[in-house]
Design a protein around this motif. Sequence first.
Motif, short mmCIF file in Angstrom:
data_model
loop_
_atom_site.label_atom_id
_atom_site.label_comp_id
_atom_site.label_asym_id
_atom_site.label_seq_id
_atom_site.Cartn_x
_atom_site.Cartn_y
_atom_site.Cartn_z
N HIS A 57 2.53 1.85 -3.31
CA HIS A 57 1.58 2.34 -4.31
C HIS A 57 1.23 3.78 -4.05
O HIS A 57 1.20 4.61 -4.97
N ARG A 114 0.83 -1.21 0.00
CA ARG A 114 0.00 0.00 0.00
C ARG A 114 0.86 1.26 0.00
O ARG A 114 0.60 2.21 -0.74
N PRO A 121 3.79 4.65 -12.39
CA PRO A 121 3.20 3.31 -12.28
C PRO A 121 4.20 2.15 -12.35
O PRO A 121 3.95 1.10 -11.79
N ASN A 122 5.31 2.32 -13.05
CA ASN A 122 6.26 1.21 -13.20
C ASN A 122 7.66 1.64 -12.76
O ASN A 122 8.58 1.74 -13.57
N MET A 173 3.92 4.60 -6.77
CA MET A 173 3.30 4.14 -8.00
C MET A 173 2.12 5.00 -8.42
O MET A 173 1.73 4.99 -9.60
N ASP A 174 1.52 5.72 -7.48
CA ASP A 174 0.47 6.67 -7.85
C ASP A 174 1.00 7.70 -8.85
O ASP A 174 0.26 8.21 -9.69
#
Lengths: 288, 423
Positions: free
Chosen positions: B295, B292, B303-304, B299-300
């Motif tokens: 992310h 969590r 993304p990668n 990643m928000d």
Amino acid sequence: MLVHSLEVETSPDRVVVLGARGFIGAALVAGLASDDVPSLALDRTRLDLLASNAASTLAGFILPTDCLVVISALTPDRGKDAATLMKNLSMGQAVADAIAAAPPAHVVYVSSDAVYPDDAALADERTPAAPASFHGQMHLVRETMLAAVFRGPMARLRPSLVYGRGDTHNGYGPNRFLREGQAGNPIKLFGQGEEMRDHISIDDVVELIRRTIRKRSSGVLNLVTGRSASFRDVAVAVGHALGRQVEIVGAPRGGPITHRHYDVAARIRAFPDFTPLDLQSGLARALG
Amino acid sequence: MSGLTVAFAGLTHLGIVSAAAAAEHCDRVIGYDADAGRVADLAAGRLPIEEPGLADLVAKGGNRLTWTSDVGALRSADLVYVSIDVPTDAKGVSDLRSVEAIVERVMPALSEDAVLIVLCQVPPGFTRRIPRPAATRYYQVETLIFGRAVERARQPERFIVGAADPSRPLPSSYHRFLSSFGCPILPMRYESAELAKTAINIFLAAQVTATNTLAELCEVTGADWNEIVPSLRLDARIGRYAYLAPGLGLSGGNIERDIVTLTRIAAERGTDGGLLEAFAANADYRKDWVLRALHHKVMDKSPNPVVALWGLAYKIGTHSTRNAPSVALLSALPTVRFRACDPVAELPSGGFPNLERFDDPIETVRGAAALVVLTPWPEYRDANPGAIARAMAGRVILDPFRHLDHAALVRSGLRPSALGVSQ
């Protein structure tokens, strides 16, 4: 909780959308068109799921290579009573019978987070379904109906409170607040709007459905942001989105305060590179 | 202890460590396993497991410690321990077939007077069903902790012994062996002893779950769990040794296995297992803290990303990656490129194509958007925060166990996060 049948995203030959004129259905059909994915958009004018021949008619539409997306339902604004429940179940039975007679390659059932108990303050896909409302019970039974007859990959997507352009409902939350604000009326809250809820943009809902289709996924996934906000915070955000001071008024509370948050670990696992819109961005899009 | 021969049948982690510790207390210890390759490795001094102090202890055992794949060698033993680690499936369900198989295999080889002692984690009722006279059939609780196994095998807190009739004295050979460790011996009926180990783990699970629940509340209320802990340790009802360090759920598998076992027994017998289910649910939930946080913080926006991992083992002092957070994270994010280092742990080759291994911690973080410290190996603490900051592309440090010096990281422009403190 969502398992992908396809490692690489692949569009199906065709997507059959039931409930294509509704809020989510219309947005999905538009999204599929922008992806150049052929779709068969079925609404009540082409297929009345309460008609006696609904199952055979629908079976006649379905091809073995289709992805069938089932969104069609009488939503609570059309009735919250037992009669509405029974109609919804009849519609579900017609779809189940059609699937049994003409199975597609993939089924996506758009359910609702109403299947979870009202007091589930932190929910995820493992939260036992124990719906208190007819609406939630209807979705849970329909999920079970379809799963009972379909042996292929079936995804059960459970959106929380959806907002955005093209909303055909006027439920308590962002859409109604936007309408009240745009009309220059005060935004009316229950109590002081303390309840925390997860509001998701229609754009994100459509994106998650499209990804589920392209991965031919099965299992359960909650369509949520993981970032709950109080109704008061939503009302304030609507004011910001409208760019003007909006009067927010409270009202006597009828029931106890409940909150709902979501753990989105399952969604991160299913779609690691997906990020939902934050509320302010989603409201801006809703305003167009 | 002249004249006493003690054997250990099953040379996984439990058997090897127990045999090495026993060699300090008797003239002869036999380690038996049907796997001839494993036995050959042990005989050649190649330990198949990583455990602090074990190599020295085995060396100290010298000629008193022998390894064999010949089950007939057990005939000379006064005490024979069944000492394999009980395998569990992905859901924590114990597979007792390997224990049953080894019991069946060794029993015909034992002398009539030899005492058979089950040292494995088995459910209540297992030992009573073994077809051997009660006078030579016992159960003994193992208290192995990965990373501290040698220390605990050499200096046990107590021996918990299951017997058919706990009012009768233990066989003299068995009593002499246990007494040589100088700790209390607690005889009880088989079922009590079998459940005692599980009871210990359930109490630990309760402490871990309470700690993790409160630590999460700290993360969202502005509190710092580390500031609260001393007040709990000084409360005699909680105590200085309580499990008050927040963690990523429960890891390692043993406590989870006991929760699964007891939940199943509660369901079978119709007792309330709701608390156990709550422990398991909270453990699953907290395991995703890194997922969590990664992310939300990285990643928000990207993304990668490239993510650096310091530590793959599930805890320090062990090579084991069983149920390790690193494995869960690598599996959950197959599209993320990971750069990882670990001084000991190995992962199955080809198992994670998204993983690249490095030896040097600073080289590991080069170009990474985030650094995740999953195993608090001491050498990571020595890493220079400025060097970390210069090598990384991003600023995010997820250090759940607060192993690094967060103040120093902040001074270097990094943004560390830990369990139990508001981010």
